[in-house]
Design a protein around this motif. Structure first.
Motif, PDB file in Angstrom:
ATOM      1  N   VAL A  77       0.837  -1.204   0.000  1.00 40.58           N
ATOM      2  CA  VAL A  77       0.000   0.000   0.000  1.00 40.58           C
ATOM      3  C   VAL A  77       0.871   1.251   0.000  1.00 40.58           C
ATOM      4  CG1 VAL A  77      -1.568   1.394   1.424  1.00 40.58           C
ATOM      5  CG2 VAL A  77      -2.067  -1.020   1.011  1.00 40.58           C
ATOM      6  N   VAL A  78       1.918   1.243   0.811  1.00 39.02           N
ATOM      7  CA  VAL A  78       2.836   2.393   0.857  1.00 39.02           C
ATOM      8  C   VAL A  78       3.484   2.603  -0.512  1.00 39.02           C
ATOM      9  CG1 VAL A  78       4.892   3.383   1.931  1.00 39.02           C
ATOM     10  CG2 VAL A  78       3.290   2.041   3.309  1.00 39.02           C
ATOM     11  N   MET A  79       3.955   1.521  -1.127  1.00 38.32           N
ATOM     12  CA  MET A  79       4.600   1.631  -2.438  1.00 38.32           C
ATOM     13  C   MET A  79       3.604   2.050  -3.515  1.00 38.32           C
ATOM     14  SD  MET A  79       7.746   1.183  -1.813  1.00 38.32           S
ATOM     15  CE  MET A  79       8.316   1.249  -3.521  1.00 38.32           C
ATOM     16  N   ASN A  80       2.381   1.568  -3.434  1.00 34.74           N
ATOM     17  CA  ASN A  80       1.351   1.976  -4.397  1.00 34.74           C
ATOM     18  C   ASN A  80       1.079   3.472  -4.308  1.00 34.74           C
ATOM     19  OD1 ASN A  80       1.075  -0.647  -5.291  1.00 34.74           O
ATOM     20  ND2 ASN A  80      -0.727  -1.082  -4.044  1.00 34.74           N
ATOM     21  N   ARG A  81       1.072   3.982  -3.096  1.00 37.57           N
ATOM     22  CA  ARG A  81       0.863   5.429  -2.924  1.00 37.57           C
ATOM     23  C   ARG A  81       2.051   6.214  -3.482  1.00 37.57           C
ATOM     24  NH1 ARG A  81      -1.847   6.448   3.087  1.00 37.57           N
ATOM     25  NH2 ARG A  81      -3.525   4.898   2.902  1.00 37.57           N
TER      26      ARG A  81
ATOM     27  N   VAL B 268       5.968  -7.186  -4.983  1.00 33.37           N
ATOM     28  CA  VAL B 268       4.995  -8.154  -4.481  1.00 33.37           C
ATOM     29  C   VAL B 268       3.815  -7.377  -3.901  1.00 33.37           C
ATOM     30  CG1 VAL B 268       4.571 -10.057  -2.882  1.00 33.37           C
ATOM     31  CG2 VAL B 268       6.827  -9.800  -3.958  1.00 33.37           C
ATOM     32  N   ASP B 269       2.629  -7.622  -4.435  1.00 32.04           N
ATOM     33  CA  ASP B 269       1.447  -6.862  -4.016  1.00 32.04           C
ATOM     34  C   ASP B 269       0.224  -7.780  -3.939  1.00 32.04           C
ATOM     35  OD1 ASP B 269      -0.576  -5.117  -3.470  1.00 32.04           O
ATOM     36  OD2 ASP B 269      -0.387  -3.935  -5.314  1.00 32.04           O
ATOM     37  N   PRO B 270      -0.049  -8.329  -2.763  1.00 27.17           N
ATOM     38  CA  PRO B 270      -1.219  -9.195  -2.609  1.00 27.17           C
ATOM     39  C   PRO B 270      -2.532  -8.439  -2.476  1.00 27.17           C
ATOM     40  CG  PRO B 270      -0.024  -9.071  -0.536  1.00 27.17           C
ATOM     41  CD  PRO B 270       0.772  -8.274  -1.542  1.00 27.17           C
ATOM     42  N   THR B 271      -2.482  -7.094  -2.537  1.00 26.75           N
ATOM     43  CA  THR B 271      -3.673  -6.284  -2.260  1.00 26.75           C
ATOM     44  C   THR B 271      -4.529  -5.979  -3.487  1.00 26.75           C
ATOM     45  OG1 THR B 271      -2.720  -4.069  -2.646  1.00 26.75           O
ATOM     46  CG2 THR B 271      -2.291  -5.104  -0.508  1.00 26.75           C
ATOM     47  N   GLY B 272      -3.996  -6.230  -4.686  1.00 28.50           N
ATOM     48  CA  GLY B 272      -4.734  -5.829  -5.882  1.00 28.50           C
ATOM     49  C   GLY B 272      -4.632  -4.342  -6.148  1.00 28.50           C
TER      50      GLY B 272
ATOM     51  N   PHE C 144      -5.522   1.906   0.351  1.00 24.70           N
ATOM     52  CA  PHE C 144      -5.957   2.058   1.734  1.00 24.70           C
ATOM     53  C   PHE C 144      -6.231   0.689   2.344  1.00 24.70           C
ATOM     54  CE2 PHE C 144      -7.595   5.561  -0.873  1.00 24.70           C
ATOM     55  CZ  PHE C 144      -6.998   6.653  -0.259  1.00 24.70           C
ATOM     56  N   TYR C 145      -6.302   0.644   3.651  1.00 29.15           N
ATOM     57  CA  TYR C 145      -6.714  -0.570   4.353  1.00 29.15           C
ATOM     58  C   TYR C 145      -7.268  -0.177   5.722  1.00 29.15           C
ATOM     59  CZ  TYR C 145      -2.197   0.034   6.653  1.00 29.15           C
ATOM     60  OH  TYR C 145      -1.124   0.558   7.335  1.00 29.15           O
ATOM     61  N   PHE C 146      -8.088  -1.039   6.281  1.00 34.24           N
ATOM     62  CA  PHE C 146      -8.618  -0.811   7.621  1.00 34.24           C
ATOM     63  C   PHE C 146      -9.077  -2.137   8.203  1.00 34.24           C
ATOM     64  CE2 PHE C 146     -12.261  -0.845   4.904  1.00 34.24           C
ATOM     65  CZ  PHE C 146     -13.361  -1.206   5.673  1.00 34.24           C
ATOM     66  N   ASN C 147      -9.249  -2.141   9.495  1.00 32.47           N
ATOM     67  CA  ASN C 147      -9.773  -3.312  10.193  1.00 32.47           C
ATOM     68  C   ASN C 147     -11.267  -3.108  10.385  1.00 32.47           C
ATOM     69  OD1 ASN C 147     -10.575  -5.285  12.029  1.00 32.47           O
ATOM     70  ND2 ASN C 147      -8.610  -5.268  13.098  1.00 32.47           N
TER      71      ASN C 147
ATOM     72  N   THR D  98     -10.701  -4.456  -2.464  1.00 31.49           N
ATOM     73  CA  THR D  98      -9.922  -5.292  -3.385  1.00 31.49           C
ATOM     74  C   THR D  98      -9.648  -6.669  -2.789  1.00 31.49           C
ATOM     75  OG1 THR D  98      -7.833  -4.384  -2.548  1.00 31.49           O
ATOM     76  CG2 THR D  98      -8.813  -3.307  -4.484  1.00 31.49           C
ATOM     77  N   LYS D  99      -9.192  -6.702  -1.549  1.00 34.40           N
ATOM     78  CA  LYS D  99      -8.855  -7.983  -0.907  1.00 34.40           C
ATOM     79  C   LYS D  99      -9.070  -7.894   0.599  1.00 34.40           C
ATOM     80  CE  LYS D  99      -7.155 -10.371  -4.447  1.00 34.40           C
ATOM     81  NZ  LYS D  99      -5.720 -10.442  -4.711  1.00 34.40           N
ATOM     82  N   LYS D 100      -9.330  -9.039   1.204  1.00 34.60           N
ATOM     83  CA  LYS D 100      -9.331  -9.175   2.674  1.00 34.60           C
ATOM     84  C   LYS D 100      -8.134 -10.050   3.010  1.00 34.60           C
ATOM     85  CE  LYS D 100     -11.529  -9.087   6.812  1.00 34.60           C
ATOM     86  NZ  LYS D 100     -10.643  -9.867   7.674  1.00 34.60           N
ATOM     87  N   ILE D 101      -7.190  -9.499   3.750  1.00 36.96           N
ATOM     88  CA  ILE D 101      -5.980 -10.230   4.127  1.00 36.96           C
ATOM     89  C   ILE D 101      -5.821 -10.118   5.625  1.00 36.96           C
ATOM     90  CG2 ILE D 101      -3.486 -10.454   3.817  1.00 36.96           C
ATOM     91  CD1 ILE D 101      -3.809  -9.039   1.118  1.00 36.96           C
ATOM     92  N   GLY D 102      -5.923 -11.217   6.323  1.00 38.92           N
ATOM     93  CA  GLY D 102      -5.859 -11.190   7.780  1.00 38.92           C
ATOM     94  C   GLY D 102      -6.981 -10.340   8.344  1.00 38.92           C
TER      95      GLY D 102
END
Length: 212
Positions: free
Chosen positions: A125-129, A176-180, A184-187, A202-206
């Motif tokens: 996410v940081v690299m995508n930004r 490597v980007d498993p997020t699609g 952003f991300y949140f719990n 995009t994805k649910k990871i953990g």
């Protein structure tokens, strides 16, 4: 009024020139160049998989070949010379040693409770930004943008990252980007923000839901 306009124009010119000087501060490098800038160049090329020899301060044939491969793969003129365009692209896609530590810090602070894939996802996410024009154009700017990461706001960012966080950071920099391609991300079990619910998931990871 005329004097005011002249002074204003002069001020804009000074600011613009200073900004351009800052942008173009990285030296042009080519075969035979020496110095600390070569160390950063080689380190950056290493983080994205183009240079795998020991880091030194000499721009030799191996560095030249690595630069050429990077340029060719990223649509640049592959002359092996590191000028402003190559530096700009390299700084969008790679990190220097200090930035790698910063990325590992934010991963550890934000996702140390997640498995390895979840930690890589936060780094992605940081690299995508960093690579998007919608966000600050430096890794430090992305991480330190106000309210961008809760761990920066509450001070957890300053915890010392472990080796898993560094490993995840290196993977994220290599693409490597498993997020699609999430930004952003949140719990969802913790966050009460309505704003996140307006984003495209995009994805649910953990424990994290990743969104565009």
């Amino acid at each position: 009024m005329y004097r005011f306009l002249v002074l204003f124009a002069s001020l804009v010119l000074v600011i613009t020139t200073a900004s351009n000087d800052k942008i173009d501060a990285s030296p042009v490098l080519k075969i035979g160049s020496e110095g600390q800038a070569i160390t950063e160049l080689q380190f950056r090329l290493h983080t994205v998989g183009y240079y795998n020899l020991p880091i030194d301060k000499n721009f030799g044939k191996a560095t030249y070949n690595a630069v050429q491969r990077f340029q060719k793969y990223n649509g640049l003129h592959s002359d092996g010379i590191v000028g402003p365009r190559t530096w700009a692209k390299l700084k969008k896609l790679s990190v220097n040693k200090k930035e790698l530590s910063m990325l590992a810090r934010v991963i550890y602070a934000e996702a140390r409770g997640e498995d390895y894939k979840g930690q890589v996802a936060v780094g992605a996410v940081v690299m995508n930004r960093l690579q998007s024009p919608k966000f600050p154009n430096t890794l430090k700017g992305v991480i330190m943008e106000p309210n961008a990461f809760s761990a920066v706001k509450d001070g957890q960012y300053w915890l010392i990252p472990n080796q898993t966080a560094f490993k995840a950071a290196k993977a994220a920099v290599k693409g490597v980007d498993p997020t699609g391609n999430a930004f952003f991300y949140f719990n969802p079990d913790v966050s009460k923000s309505v704003w996140f619910k307006t984003r495209t998931a995009t994805k649910k990871i953990g424990n994290h839901l990743f969104t565009k």
